[in-house]
Design an enzyme around this catalytic site. Structure first.
Site, PDB file in Angstrom:
ATOM      1  CG  ASP A  81      -1.916   1.144   1.223  1.00  0.00           C
ATOM      2  OD1 ASP A  81      -2.364   1.516   0.129  1.00  0.00           O
ATOM      3  OD2 ASP A  81      -2.242   1.656   2.307  1.00  0.00           O
ATOM      4  CG  HIS A  82      -0.451   4.949   0.022  1.00  0.00           C
ATOM      5  ND1 HIS A  82      -0.758   5.989  -0.832  1.00  0.00           N
ATOM      6  CD2 HIS A  82      -1.619   4.621   0.618  1.00  0.00           C
ATOM      7  CE1 HIS A  82      -2.041   6.283  -0.736  1.00  0.00           C
ATOM      8  NE2 HIS A  82      -2.586   5.458   0.127  1.00  0.00           N
ATOM      9  N   GLY A 175      -7.220   8.895   7.403  1.00  0.00           N
ATOM     10  CA  GLY A 175      -7.364   9.309   8.795  1.00  0.00           C
ATOM     11  C   GLY A 175      -8.829   9.355   9.198  1.00  0.00           C
ATOM     12  CB  SER A 205     -11.345   4.541   8.133  1.00  0.00           C
ATOM     13  OG  SER A 205     -10.602   3.349   8.011  1.00  0.00           O
ATOM     14  CG  ASN A 224      -7.094   0.980   0.034  1.00  0.00           C
ATOM     15  OD1 ASN A 224      -7.531   0.087  -0.687  1.00  0.00           O
ATOM     16  ND2 ASN A 224      -5.920   1.544  -0.173  1.00  0.00           N
ATOM     17  CB  THR A 227      -7.868   5.283  10.081  1.00  0.00           C
ATOM     18  OG1 THR A 227      -6.961   6.033   9.271  1.00  0.00           O
ATOM     19  CG2 THR A 227      -8.058   5.990  11.411  1.00  0.00           C
TER      20      THR A 227
END
Length: 273
Positions: A81-82, A175, A205, A224, A227
Site C-alpha cells: 500500500d502506497h 485518517g 474509514s 481501503n 485507520t
C-alpha cells in the site's frame, strides 16, 4: 489461496461488488482479517503500508500473511500500500506481494506517469499487477484538499502506464474525518466509464455506508481500510483486563475486535443498492 490483484478484482467486477483491502500491522490484525474472510467465505486483500517495508518490519510480517492466505479457502491478495519508491516495491516483490501500489501522486502528471510506468514494467516481468494513484489523496489533517482527479487525465494516465487499478481523488482522505465526507459520485462514474479499469477508493474509514454503496455502483472495486483497523485493535487493547498476563491470551480480544470490524466491512461491500 493466493491470487494477484487483478484476479481478486475480477471477482468484484463479475459480482458488481468491491473487495475490502485491510491494512495489517502485526499478526493479530492479520489474524482478525483472516478469521473474517474465512467466516464469511469472502475474498479480501491484505495490505502492508510502505513504511513497514522501509523499516524492514514487513520481512517478518509477510511470511505470516502468506501462510494465512495459503490456508484460506477463498482467493486473497497480498498488496503493498502506497509504495513510496522503487526500493519499497522491490522489497514487497521479494516478500511475495501479489499486488503493488506505487504512489507518485504528489508529482506532476508527466512525472507520475514516468515513475508509475517504471514500476509497471518491473512488476509485469514477474506477473504482478500495479495500482496507481492520480489525484493526491491526502490526510484529514490537510488544511486544503487536493484537486479532484480529472477524467481526461485519468484516461491518459491509464493508457500511458498500463496500471491494473486506479486510485482517484473524489473527496476522501486518510485518517479520521472531522465530519463525514461528500464524495463526488458523478466524477467517479465518469472516470470509471472512461478508463474501464477497477477504481480504488482510499480513505474508506469513516465514509457513510450509503456513499460507499453508491461508489461501488459507480465503479469502485477496491476500498481501503487502515485507520479503523488500527482503532478497532487499539480500543480493544485499552479495554482488555490488565489481569490477563499471558500475551497470547491478552491478544484474543483485540484480534476478535479486528475480526468484527472486518466482517462489518466485508458485508457492506457485498451489499448492493
Amino acid at each position: 489461496m493466493l491470487v494477484n490483484l487483478s484476479q481478486v478484482l475480477s471477482i468484484a467486477e463479475q459480482e458488481s461488488i468491491a473487495i475490502p483491502a485491510f491494512n495489517v500491522y502485526n499478526l493479530e490484525t492479520a489474524l482478525g482479517v483472516a478469521h473474517a474472510a474465512e467466516a464469511l467465505y469472502a475474498p479480501v486483500i491484505f495490505q502492508v503500508y510502505s513504511r513497514l517495508f522501509t523499516n524492514n518490519l514487513a520481512q517478518y510480517l509477510a511470511p505470516s500473511i502468506l501462510k494465512l492466505i495459503e490456508d484460506l479457502p477463498v482467493p486473497c491478495a497480498f498488496h503493498l500500500d502506497h509504495g513510496a519508491s522503487m526500493a519499497e516495491v522491490q522489497k514487497a516483490l521479494r516478500s511475495g506481494a501479489s499486488g503493488i501500489m506505487i504512489d507518485a501522486s504528489k508529482w506532476e502528471l508527466d512525472e507520475n506517469i514516468r515513475l508509475t510506468k517504471e514500476v509497471v514494467t518491473l512488476c509485469s516481468s514477474v506477473g504482478v499487477p500495479v495500482e496507481g494513484e492520480l489525484g493526491h489523496v491526502g490526510t484529514t489533517k490537510d488544511a486544503v484538499q487536493a484537486e479532484y482527479t480529472k477524467v481526461d487525465e485519468a484516461v491518459w494516465y491509464v493508457q500511458e502506464t498500463g496500471v491494473a487499478a486506479l486510485a482517484v481523488m473524489i473527496g476522501t482522505a486518510h485518517g479520521r474525518y472531522l465530519q463525514a465526507p461528500k464524495l463526488d459520485i458523478k466524477r467517479l462514474s465518469e472516470i470509471a466509464n472512461a478508463t474501464r479499469i477497477p477504481i480504488v477508493l482510499h480513505g474508506g474509514s469513516g465514509i457513510p455506508d450509503d456513499q460507499i454503496r453508491q461508489a461501488i455502483t459507480s465503479g469502485v472495486r477496491k476500498v481501503n481500510f487502515g485507520t479503523d483497523v488500527c482503532y478497532s485493535f487499539l480500543n480493544s487493547v485499552r479495554s482488555t483486563s490488565e489481569d490477563i498476563v499471558g500475551v497470547d491470551l491478552f491478544m484474543k480480544e483485540p484480534t476478535a475486535a479486528v475480526e468484527a470490524f472486518a466482517r462489518e466491512k466485508i458485508t457492506l461491500l457485498r451489499t448492493k443498492l
